[in-house]
Motif scaffolding. Structure first.
Motif, PDB file in Angstrom:
ATOM      1  N   UNK A 434     -50.178   4.674 190.537  1.00  0.00           N
ATOM      2  CA  UNK A 434     -49.079   4.558 191.487  1.00  0.00           C
ATOM      3  C   UNK A 434     -47.869   3.894 190.841  1.00  0.00           C
ATOM      4  N   UNK A 435     -48.111   2.813 190.107  1.00  0.00           N
ATOM      5  CA  UNK A 435     -47.014   2.139 189.426  1.00  0.00           C
ATOM      6  C   UNK A 435     -46.353   3.041 188.398  1.00  0.00           C
ATOM      7  N   UNK A 436     -47.204   3.755 187.653  1.00  0.00           N
ATOM      8  CA  UNK A 436     -46.684   4.670 186.634  1.00  0.00           C
ATOM      9  C   UNK A 436     -45.889   5.793 187.287  1.00  0.00           C
ATOM     10  N   UNK A 437     -46.432   6.319 188.386  1.00  0.00           N
ATOM     11  CA  UNK A 437     -45.746   7.410 189.076  1.00  0.00           C
ATOM     12  C   UNK A 437     -44.387   7.001 189.594  1.00  0.00           C
ATOM     13  N   UNK A 438     -44.280   5.785 190.178  1.00  0.00           N
ATOM     14  CA  UNK A 438     -42.992   5.294 190.672  1.00  0.00           C
ATOM     15  C   UNK A 438     -42.004   5.143 189.529  1.00  0.00           C
ATOM     16  N   UNK A 439     -42.496   4.641 188.396  1.00  0.00           N
ATOM     17  CA  UNK A 439     -41.636   4.457 187.232  1.00  0.00           C
ATOM     18  C   UNK A 439     -41.127   5.791 186.703  1.00  0.00           C
ATOM     19  N   UNK A 440     -42.003   6.767 186.629  1.00  0.00           N
ATOM     20  CA  UNK A 440     -41.613   8.092 186.127  1.00  0.00           C
ATOM     21  C   UNK A 440     -40.606   8.747 187.055  1.00  0.00           C
ATOM     22  N   UNK A 441     -40.816   8.620 188.364  1.00  0.00           N
ATOM     23  CA  UNK A 441     -39.891   9.238 189.312  1.00  0.00           C
ATOM     24  C   UNK A 441     -38.496   8.632 189.180  1.00  0.00           C
ATOM     25  N   UNK A 442     -38.423   7.315 189.004  1.00  0.00           N
ATOM     26  CA  UNK A 442     -37.116   6.687 188.809  1.00  0.00           C
ATOM     27  C   UNK A 442     -36.475   7.183 187.515  1.00  0.00           C
ATOM     28  N   UNK A 443     -37.289   7.321 186.494  1.00  0.00           N
ATOM     29  CA  UNK A 443     -36.794   7.818 185.204  1.00  0.00           C
ATOM     30  C   UNK A 443     -36.253   9.242 185.344  1.00  0.00           C
ATOM     31  N   UNK A 444     -36.988  10.100 186.055  1.00  0.00           N
ATOM     32  CA  UNK A 444     -36.568  11.489 186.231  1.00  0.00           C
ATOM     33  C   UNK A 444     -35.316  11.589 187.091  1.00  0.00           C
ATOM     34  N   UNK A 445     -35.235  10.781 188.131  1.00  0.00           N
ATOM     35  CA  UNK A 445     -34.023  10.774 188.954  1.00  0.00           C
ATOM     36  C   UNK A 445     -32.808  10.438 188.096  1.00  0.00           C
ATOM     37  N   UNK A 446     -32.979   9.498 187.197  1.00  0.00           N
ATOM     38  CA  UNK A 446     -31.888   9.131 186.304  1.00  0.00           C
ATOM     39  C   UNK A 446     -31.488  10.286 185.389  1.00  0.00           C
ATOM     40  N   UNK A 447     -32.490  11.023 184.897  1.00  0.00           N
ATOM     41  CA  UNK A 447     -32.202  12.180 184.044  1.00  0.00           C
ATOM     42  C   UNK A 447     -31.432  13.258 184.799  1.00  0.00           C
ATOM     43  N   UNK A 448     -31.830  13.517 186.043  1.00  0.00           N
ATOM     44  CA  UNK A 448     -31.154  14.536 186.842  1.00  0.00           C
ATOM     45  C   UNK A 448     -29.699  14.145 187.087  1.00  0.00           C
ATOM     46  N   UNK A 449     -29.459  12.866 187.383  1.00  0.00           N
ATOM     47  CA  UNK A 449     -28.080  12.406 187.590  1.00  0.00           C
ATOM     48  C   UNK A 449     -27.270  12.519 186.291  1.00  0.00           C
ATOM     49  N   UNK A 450     -27.937  12.207 185.166  1.00  0.00           N
ATOM     50  CA  UNK A 450     -27.246  12.314 183.875  1.00  0.00           C
ATOM     51  C   UNK A 450     -26.886  13.769 183.576  1.00  0.00           C
ATOM     52  N   UNK A 451     -27.815  14.686 183.858  1.00  0.00           N
ATOM     53  CA  UNK A 451     -27.546  16.111 183.632  1.00  0.00           C
ATOM     54  C   UNK A 451     -26.395  16.592 184.503  1.00  0.00           C
ATOM     55  N   UNK A 452     -26.362  16.129 185.768  1.00  0.00           N
ATOM     56  CA  UNK A 452     -25.273  16.521 186.671  1.00  0.00           C
ATOM     57  C   UNK A 452     -23.930  16.018 186.134  1.00  0.00           C
ATOM     58  N   UNK A 453     -23.933  14.811 185.578  1.00  0.00           N
ATOM     59  CA  UNK A 453     -22.692  14.259 185.014  1.00  0.00           C
ATOM     60  C   UNK A 453     -22.225  15.086 183.823  1.00  0.00           C
ATOM     61  N   UNK A 454     -23.139  15.457 182.941  1.00  0.00           N
ATOM     62  CA  UNK A 454     -22.781  16.308 181.803  1.00  0.00           C
ATOM     63  C   UNK A 454     -22.194  17.628 182.289  1.00  0.00           C
ATOM     64  N   UNK A 455     -22.865  18.223 183.284  1.00  0.00           N
ATOM     65  CA  UNK A 455     -22.414  19.515 183.803  1.00  0.00           C
ATOM     66  C   UNK A 455     -21.023  19.394 184.405  1.00  0.00           C
ATOM     67  N   UNK A 456     -20.777  18.300 185.141  1.00  0.00           N
ATOM     68  CA  UNK A 456     -19.470  18.092 185.743  1.00  0.00           C
ATOM     69  C   UNK A 456     -18.363  17.930 184.713  1.00  0.00           C
ATOM     70  N   UNK A 457     -18.742  17.452 183.535  1.00  0.00           N
ATOM     71  CA  UNK A 457     -17.774  17.285 182.441  1.00  0.00           C
ATOM     72  C   UNK A 457     -17.641  18.552 181.596  1.00  0.00           C
ATOM     73  N   UNK A 458     -18.365  19.603 182.002  1.00  0.00           N
ATOM     74  CA  UNK A 458     -18.303  20.861 181.261  1.00  0.00           C
ATOM     75  C   UNK A 458     -19.210  20.918 180.051  1.00  0.00           C
ATOM     76  N   UNK A 459     -20.080  19.926 179.890  1.00  0.00           N
ATOM     77  CA  UNK A 459     -20.995  19.889 178.742  1.00  0.00           C
ATOM     78  C   UNK A 459     -22.351  20.462 179.166  1.00  0.00           C
ATOM     79  N   UNK A 460     -22.449  21.788 179.196  1.00  0.00           N
ATOM     80  CA  UNK A 460     -23.687  22.423 179.648  1.00  0.00           C
ATOM     81  C   UNK A 460     -24.832  22.206 178.661  1.00  0.00           C
ATOM     82  N   UNK A 461     -24.518  22.167 177.388  1.00  0.00           N
ATOM     83  CA  UNK A 461     -25.591  21.938 176.406  1.00  0.00           C
ATOM     84  C   UNK A 461     -26.184  20.542 176.585  1.00  0.00           C
ATOM     85  N   UNK A 462     -25.343  19.567 176.849  1.00  0.00           N
ATOM     86  CA  UNK A 462     -25.862  18.233 177.103  1.00  0.00           C
ATOM     87  C   UNK A 462     -26.745  18.203 178.335  1.00  0.00           C
ATOM     88  N   UNK A 463     -26.324  18.919 179.392  1.00  0.00           N
ATOM     89  CA  UNK A 463     -27.128  18.987 180.613  1.00  0.00           C
ATOM     90  C   UNK A 463     -28.465  19.651 180.334  1.00  0.00           C
TER      91      UNK A 463
END
Length: 536
Positions: A434-463
């Motif tokens: 459970x602890x590991x799962x919560x940690x991974x989900x927070x990590x993945x949420x951060x990755x998705x937000x980072x990808x969205x930021x790259x995409x918004x800046x026009x950096x599709x390869x970074x996303x």
């Protein structure tokens, strides 16, 4: 006969008289580059050192372990000791030929029925050389991983050599499967089956159905294959694999037992049967089967130290410390040196020490196993999961969690989040999951937000790079797959088609279809992919 003088030949026959006779026939054909092997083991050692253009193999190898020429061929293909373009001719009697010709997935280039003359041998070699020449461009592209070019080469070869059209179709279907284009491969197999009910084509069709998530249909195809070819061993193996996926361990075990009753000497199948028995809790059957595996592998060129681990785990689960220690000693005496062996020895020792209540010694051995694991390339995911479970049981939480995290984040491992969760539960450490799962989900949420930021800046390869990391961590998450496929398609829409990204996108869409066939984005993404693919 001068056209054969460049051929290198390996003759495999336990009978010295037969080897001499074949040698004389080959020299009459102008072939002088000839080497001999008296058994499967010596043949393997020859092939580990060099490749041969032509292999002439006696079906009845007279092995104490019962291996015949067909099983040797399957081992050579499985371990990639011979190229697909190598000519492998089986020498056998008419009675044996009638039993095996329709039952093998991996067929030889040809069979020659004994007794035969030098003229017959010359005709068969000529036919095999002609076939190799016709298919060589396809094999070369495949061996180099250039699957699109292999598909084109197969079409060209089929047009130029109609007599090999069926074999070209098989190679084309296999290339499409390697690209993840299962529907197209399925269409080829069905076209072949409309002409002839070939066992390998039925098996290929079942594989396509399996990869597309059509598991009941795949089982039906395999059942028809077994009904028509009761000795087609690969059909039983795939049936068992699918039944395991469907949560039907008893049915999987029955399929493997049926196969073993027909062909009792194939170690890979026995190993699979032992694993199914162990997972279902039948430790007596698992012990019996793993003992057979260890015994049959003892003198094999392909012996695997993990076989001893499987037997040790079974005996430890039974509480038989003395027998487990004996198996460990046998592993220490007989295994070839190497990092994988060190992992297996240390892990087995940890299991034995833990059973004897020597927890500190067990933790020391687990540490040894983890250090050796860094240099080992051939350790299976099953052993790694067992090692992780033992770490968790011994209070080595950080090491166990790190190992499970790496497995779940690697698509090549075949380990899902559900598999990792099951390890935590078996170790009695569900709270860590459970602890590991919560940690991974927070990590993945951060990755998705980072990808969205790259995409918004026009950096599709970074996303794309960020989303690739997320998908590796959650390979069964259709939402993440959808986001990655969308990012790839957006990049190619703006910048043009890229083969590597296009193939990755196709594979993602296939996985989405298997994981969530009703996903709301699947149809639109698939249509967009087809449109872009057509414009390249």
């Amino acid at each position: 006969m001068q056209e054969y003088s460049a051929l290198s030949v390996l003759v495999i026959d336990p009978n010295q008289h037969m080897r001499s006779g074949l040698h004389n026939m080959l020299t009459q054909l102008g072939i002088t580059r000839i080497e001999h092997a008296v058994s499967a083991g010596t043949a393997i050692r020859h092939l580990e050192k060099k490749s041969f253009d032509l292999i002439l193999c006696e079906y009845d190898l007279g092995s104490e372990q019962g291996q015949d020429g067909q099983q040797l061929l399957e081992d050579l293909r499985h371990h990639k000791l011979i190229l697909p373009s190598a000519i492998f001719i089986m020498l056998t009697t008419e009675g044996v030929y009638s039993k095996v010709v329709s039952a093998a997935e991996l067929t030889p280039t040809d069979y020659i029925l004994k007794p035969f003359t030098v003229d017959v041998l010359a005709q068969r070699i000529a036919r095999a050389v002609d076939r190799r020449s016709a298919l060589l461009p396809v094999h070369q592209m495949t061996e180099q991983g250039r699957m699109r070019e292999a598909i084109l080469a197969s079409e060209v070869s089929a047009a130029a050599n109609p007599r090999y059209a069926t074999e070209c179709g098989r190679l084309r279907a296999e290339a499409l499967m390697a690209l993840g284009e299962m529907a197209q491969a399925e269409a080829i197999y069905r076209e072949i089956l409309e002409v002839r009910p070939l066992g390998w084509a039925q098996l290929g069709l079942a594989r396509c159905q399996k990869e597309q998530g059509q598991l009941p249909a795949a089982l039906e195809t395999l059942q028809r294959l077994v009904d028509e070819n009761p000795k087609f061993m690969a059909a039983y193996d795939m049936t068992a694999s699918i039944q395991q996926s469907l949560g039907q361990p008893a049915e999987a075990r029955a399929a493997l037992e049926a196969a073993v009753s027909i062909s009792p000497h194939m170690v890979r199948r026995l190993r699979h049967l032992g694993q199914v028995a162990f997972q279902s809790g039948d430790l007596e059957a698992a012990e019996k089967t793993f003992k057979q595996v260890v015994a049959k592998s003892k003198y094999s060129e392909f012996r695997d130290p993990e076989d001893h681990v499987n037997l040790v785990r079974t005996l430890v689960e039974k509480g038989d410390a003395s027998a487990a220690a004996n198996v460990l000693r046998d592993l220490e005496r007989s295994a070839r040196p190497g990092a994988a062996t060190e992992v297996c020895k240390a892990y087995s020792a940890a299991l034995v020490q833990g059973l004897n209540g020597k927890d500190e010694a067990a933790r020391t051995e687990l540490g040894n196993a983890l250090r050796a694991l860094g240099d080992a390339r051939s350790i299976s995911s099953a052993v790694k999961m067992g090692l992780a479970q033992n770490c968790l049981q011994q209070g080595m939480d950080e090491q166990g969690m790190e190992l499970l995290d790496a497995l779940a984040g690697d698509p090549a491992s075949g380990v899902s989040e559900a598999d990792a969760l099951a390890v935590y539960e078996r170790a009695g450490r569900a709270e860590l999951a459970q602890n590991e799962g919560d940690s991974v989900e927070r990590y993945l949420d951060g990755l998705v937000r980072q990808a969205a930021a790259y995409s918004g800046q026009g950096d599709q390869r970074g996303a794309i790079q960020v989303l690739q990391v997320a998908v590796r961590r959650r390979p069964e998450n259709a939402g993440l797959m959808s986001a990655l496929a969308s990012a790839i398609l957006r990049l190619m829409l703006d910048s043009g088609w890229e083969t590597a990204l296009g193939e990755q996108c196709a594979a993602i869409l296939v996985r989405m279809r298997k994981t969530d066939p009703q996903h709301p984005m699947l149809s639109a993404l698939s249509s967009q992919y087809v449109t872009l693919r057509g414009k390249q």
